[in-house]
Design an enzyme around this catalytic site. Structure first.
Site, PDB file in Angstrom:
ATOM      1  N   CYS A  71      -8.508 -17.098 -13.945  1.00 56.04           N
ATOM      2  CA  CYS A  71      -8.202 -18.014 -14.923  1.00 56.04           C
ATOM      3  C   CYS A  71      -7.154 -17.792 -15.505  1.00 56.04           C
ATOM      4  O   CYS A  71      -7.051 -16.968 -16.639  1.00 56.04           O
ATOM      5  CB  CYS A  71      -8.964 -18.708 -15.975  1.00 56.04           C
ATOM      6  N   TYR A 118       0.070 -17.649  -0.437  1.00 53.53           N
ATOM      7  CA  TYR A 118      -1.728 -16.515  -0.647  1.00 53.53           C
ATOM      8  C   TYR A 118      -2.085 -17.927   0.009  1.00 53.53           C
ATOM      9  O   TYR A 118      -2.898 -16.567   0.910  1.00 53.53           O
ATOM     10  CB  TYR A 118      -2.362 -17.120  -2.202  1.00 53.53           C
ATOM     11  N   ASN A 153       3.108   7.681   9.220  1.00 48.18           N
ATOM     12  CA  ASN A 153       4.296   6.275   9.105  1.00 48.18           C
ATOM     13  C   ASN A 153       5.144   6.503  10.255  1.00 48.18           C
ATOM     14  O   ASN A 153       6.342   7.481  10.029  1.00 48.18           O
ATOM     15  CB  ASN A 153       4.926   6.533   7.414  1.00 48.18           C
ATOM     16  N   THR A 160       3.063   3.520   3.857  1.00 46.26           N
ATOM     17  CA  THR A 160       3.684   2.804   2.691  1.00 46.26           C
ATOM     18  C   THR A 160       5.295   3.461   2.337  1.00 46.26           C
ATOM     19  O   THR A 160       5.496   4.773   3.325  1.00 46.26           O
ATOM     20  CB  THR A 160       2.863   3.645   1.469  1.00 46.26           C
ATOM     21  N   SER A 161       5.872   2.677   2.078  1.00 44.78           N
ATOM     22  CA  SER A 161       7.454   2.303   1.730  1.00 44.78           C
ATOM     23  C   SER A 161       7.970   3.598   0.740  1.00 44.78           C
ATOM     24  O   SER A 161       9.233   3.865   1.132  1.00 44.78           O
ATOM     25  CB  SER A 161       8.269   1.748   1.833  1.00 44.78           C
ATOM     26  N   GLN A 217      -2.377   0.407  -1.821  1.00 42.57           N
ATOM     27  CA  GLN A 217      -1.548  -0.580  -2.856  1.00 42.57           C
ATOM     28  C   GLN A 217      -1.807  -1.694  -2.542  1.00 42.57           C
ATOM     29  O   GLN A 217      -1.472  -3.133  -2.684  1.00 42.57           O
ATOM     30  CB  GLN A 217      -0.346  -0.186  -2.907  1.00 42.57           C
ATOM     31  N   GLU A 243       7.822   5.383  10.749  1.00 42.18           N
ATOM     32  CA  GLU A 243       9.463   5.186  10.357  1.00 42.18           C
ATOM     33  C   GLU A 243       9.877   6.478   8.657  1.00 42.18           C
ATOM     34  O   GLU A 243       8.368   6.956   7.184  1.00 42.18           O
ATOM     35  CB  GLU A 243       9.967   3.931   8.729  1.00 42.18           C
ATOM     36  N   CYS A 274     -12.679 -24.867 -16.832  1.00 45.86           N
ATOM     37  CA  CYS A 274     -11.901 -24.999 -17.807  1.00 45.86           C
ATOM     38  C   CYS A 274     -10.840 -26.657 -17.556  1.00 45.86           C
ATOM     39  O   CYS A 274     -10.443 -26.693 -18.565  1.00 45.86           O
ATOM     40  CB  CYS A 274     -11.669 -23.893 -18.700  1.00 45.86           C
ATOM     41  N   HIS A 277      -3.302  -2.656  -6.839  1.00 41.57           N
ATOM     42  CA  HIS A 277      -2.652  -3.808  -6.913  1.00 41.57           C
ATOM     43  C   HIS A 277      -3.589  -5.371  -6.680  1.00 41.57           C
ATOM     44  O   HIS A 277      -3.230  -6.612  -6.402  1.00 41.57           O
ATOM     45  CB  HIS A 277      -1.576  -3.878  -6.366  1.00 41.57           C
TER      46      HIS A 277
HETATM   47  P1  NAD Z   1       6.097  -2.353   2.988  1.00 37.04           P
HETATM   48  O1  NAD Z   1       5.841  -3.462   3.257  1.00 37.04           O
HETATM   49  O2  NAD Z   1       7.395  -1.638   1.663  1.00 37.04           O
HETATM   50  O3  NAD Z   1       6.518  -0.366   3.351  1.00 37.04           O
HETATM   51  C1  NAD Z   1       5.251  -0.663   5.104  1.00 37.04           C
HETATM   52  C2  NAD Z   1       5.018   0.899   5.313  1.00 37.04           C
HETATM   53  O4  NAD Z   1       4.189   0.871   6.425  1.00 37.04           O
HETATM   54  C3  NAD Z   1       6.756   1.631   5.725  1.00 37.04           C
HETATM   55  O5  NAD Z   1       6.794   2.440   5.522  1.00 37.04           O
HETATM   56  C4  NAD Z   1       6.526   1.110   7.616  1.00 37.04           C
HETATM   57  O6  NAD Z   1       7.098   2.147   8.334  1.00 37.04           O
HETATM   58  C5  NAD Z   1       4.913   1.308   7.245  1.00 37.04           C
HETATM   59  N1  NAD Z   1       4.186   1.417   9.040  1.00 37.04           N
HETATM   60  C6  NAD Z   1       4.452  -0.387   9.144  1.00 37.04           C
HETATM   61  N2  NAD Z   1       3.894  -0.012  10.782  1.00 37.04           N
HETATM   62  C7  NAD Z   1       2.885   0.999  10.069  1.00 37.04           C
HETATM   63  C8  NAD Z   1       1.904   1.660  11.086  1.00 37.04           C
HETATM   64  N3  NAD Z   1       0.344   0.785  12.097  1.00 37.04           N
HETATM   65  N4  NAD Z   1       1.383   2.689  10.854  1.00 37.04           N
HETATM   66  C9  NAD Z   1       1.638   2.786   9.384  1.00 37.04           C
HETATM   67  N5  NAD Z   1       2.677   3.500   8.180  1.00 37.04           N
HETATM   68  C10 NAD Z   1       3.136   1.684   8.637  1.00 37.04           C
HETATM   69  O7  NAD Z   1       4.533  -1.701   1.845  1.00 37.04           O
HETATM   70  P2  NAD Z   1       4.128  -0.648   0.706  1.00 37.04           P
HETATM   71  O8  NAD Z   1       4.762   0.327   0.624  1.00 37.04           O
HETATM   72  O9  NAD Z   1       2.892  -1.134   0.892  1.00 37.04           O
HETATM   73  O10 NAD Z   1       4.589  -2.069  -0.420  1.00 37.04           O
HETATM   74  C11 NAD Z   1       4.397  -3.176  -0.741  1.00 37.04           C
HETATM   75  C12 NAD Z   1       3.438  -3.772  -1.711  1.00 37.04           C
HETATM   76  O11 NAD Z   1       3.388  -5.456  -1.104  1.00 37.04           O
HETATM   77  C13 NAD Z   1       2.533  -3.201  -1.770  1.00 37.04           C
HETATM   78  O12 NAD Z   1       1.799  -3.511  -3.461  1.00 37.04           O
HETATM   79  C14 NAD Z   1       1.708  -3.810  -0.724  1.00 37.04           C
HETATM   80  O13 NAD Z   1       0.004  -3.628  -0.519  1.00 37.04           O
HETATM   81  C15 NAD Z   1       1.460  -5.209  -0.616  1.00 37.04           C
HETATM   82  N6  NAD Z   1       1.237  -5.276   0.272  1.00 37.04           N
HETATM   83  C16 NAD Z   1      -0.168  -5.358   0.120  1.00 37.04           C
HETATM   84  C17 NAD Z   1      -0.448  -6.213   2.112  1.00 37.04           C
HETATM   85  C18 NAD Z   1      -1.835  -5.940   2.552  1.00 37.04           C
HETATM   86  O14 NAD Z   1      -2.621  -6.103   1.311  1.00 37.04           O
HETATM   87  N7  NAD Z   1      -2.162  -5.302   3.371  1.00 37.04           N
HETATM   88  C19 NAD Z   1       0.506  -6.624   3.363  1.00 37.04           C
HETATM   89  C20 NAD Z   1       1.735  -6.547   2.009  1.00 37.04           C
HETATM   90  C21 NAD Z   1       2.275  -6.321   1.615  1.00 37.04           C
END
Ligand code: NAD
Length: 237
Positions: free
Chosen positions: A124, A68, A206, A184-185, A98, A208, A146, A116
């Site tokens: 704590c 972290y 996205n 988001t994936s 998210q 992908e 604490c 999230h």
């Molecule tokens: P994920 O890592 O599963 O998926 C990321 C998605 O973003 C993929 O589908 C990918 O194709 C797409 N992507 C990559 N580059 C991109 C761009 N430049 N523009 C648009 N899309 C792009 O992430 P998720 O679906 O958010 O789920 C994973 C979990 O982990 C969630 O809770 C997530 O928020 C958390 N997480 C958060 C952070 C952060 O706060 N920045 C970073 C990593 C993971």
């Protein structure tokens, strides 16, 4: 015509008023924050599912906190990108994210629902009180006054989402005329299931194909910083 042109034409025709942006790690990729499934440098050999869990924290709080602290350092040094800033130009948009990085708020969005939690807040483990914590800790794992361990105030795999954030998010998405689904994936539930609640126009950005592309009216195969400003421009016309 490209998928972006088609989506812009649909916005022009329908003139949606209530806009919700539902975002994942991909919206922050162009700020230099790795997605969970992208290259992760030092931590590439670790699976987030093995670190972001209550079991991992109980087993080895030190290694979880080191991970972290590395992520918090990356995010502190990062800046909101063109996608965060474009979304913030929509005065009444609700952001459901998210992400735990706080970049929507730093980019200027006023109404952000963090499903999230936030890596810049700690909780704590004994008293369950929370407080903001932006700067790096002098020592890890950090402790509460604490004496108990502090943990990041985020939702780990296997934990429930904060009920008030979930309720607000579902309500906002049900009422939206336009849902933008960005970076988001669509594989992390229950958050990924939110898209199915949308009854208006839905546009995915996205590069992908994702688990929710087929549930959206349009899927634009471009990055967040490329496509989002053009969509917002049309909404503001
Ligand atoms: P994920 O890592 O599963 O998926 C990321 C998605 O973003 C993929 O589908 C990918 O194709 C797409 N992507 C990559 N580059 C991109 C761009 N430049 N523009 C648009 N899309 C792009 O992430 P998720 O679906 O958010 O789920 C994973 C979990 O982990 C969630 O809770 C997530 O928020 C958390 N997480 C958060 C952070 C952060 O706060 N920045 C970073 C990593 C993971």
């Amino acid at each position: 015509m490209s998928a972006l042109d088609d989506a812009v034409a649909a916005i022009r025709q329908r003139r949606p008023k209530r806009v919700v942006a539902f975002t994942g790690a991909g919206v922050s990729a162009e700020s230099g924050i790795p997605t969970f499934r992208g290259p992760g440098g030092l931590w590439q050999s670790f699976r987030p599912e093995d670190l972001a869990t209550p079991e991992a924290f109980a087993r080895d709080p030190d290694v979880v906190w080191q991970w972290y602290e590395w992520r918090r350092g990356l995010v502190r040094a990062a800046q909101p990108n063109a996608a965060h800033r474009a979304i913030a130009r929509l005065p009444d948009a609700i952001v459901v994210t998210q992400n735990v990085d706080g970049l929507h708020t730093r980019g200027g969005s006023r109404d952000v629902i963090e499903l999230h939690g936030s890596i810049f807040r700690v909780r704590c483990t004994r008293e369950h009180t929370t407080r903001d914590a932006f700067e790096a800790f002098a020592e890890v794992p950090p402790r509460c006054e604490c004496g108990a361990l502090l943990r990041p105030d985020v939702v780990w795999f296997g934990e429930a989402l904060p009920p008030d954030a979930w309720e607000r998010a579902t309500e906002a998405i049900r009422r939206a005329d336009l849902l933008l689904v960005i970076g988001t994936s669509g594989v992390v539930y229950p958050a990924a299931g939110l898209v199915a609640l949308s009854r208006g126009l839905s546009i995915e950005v996205n590069p992908e194909a994702s688990g929710i592309s087929s549930a959206c009216t349009f899927a634009i195969p471009m990055t967040a910083a490329e496509a989002t400003p053009r969509i917002v421009e049309e909404l503001l016309r």
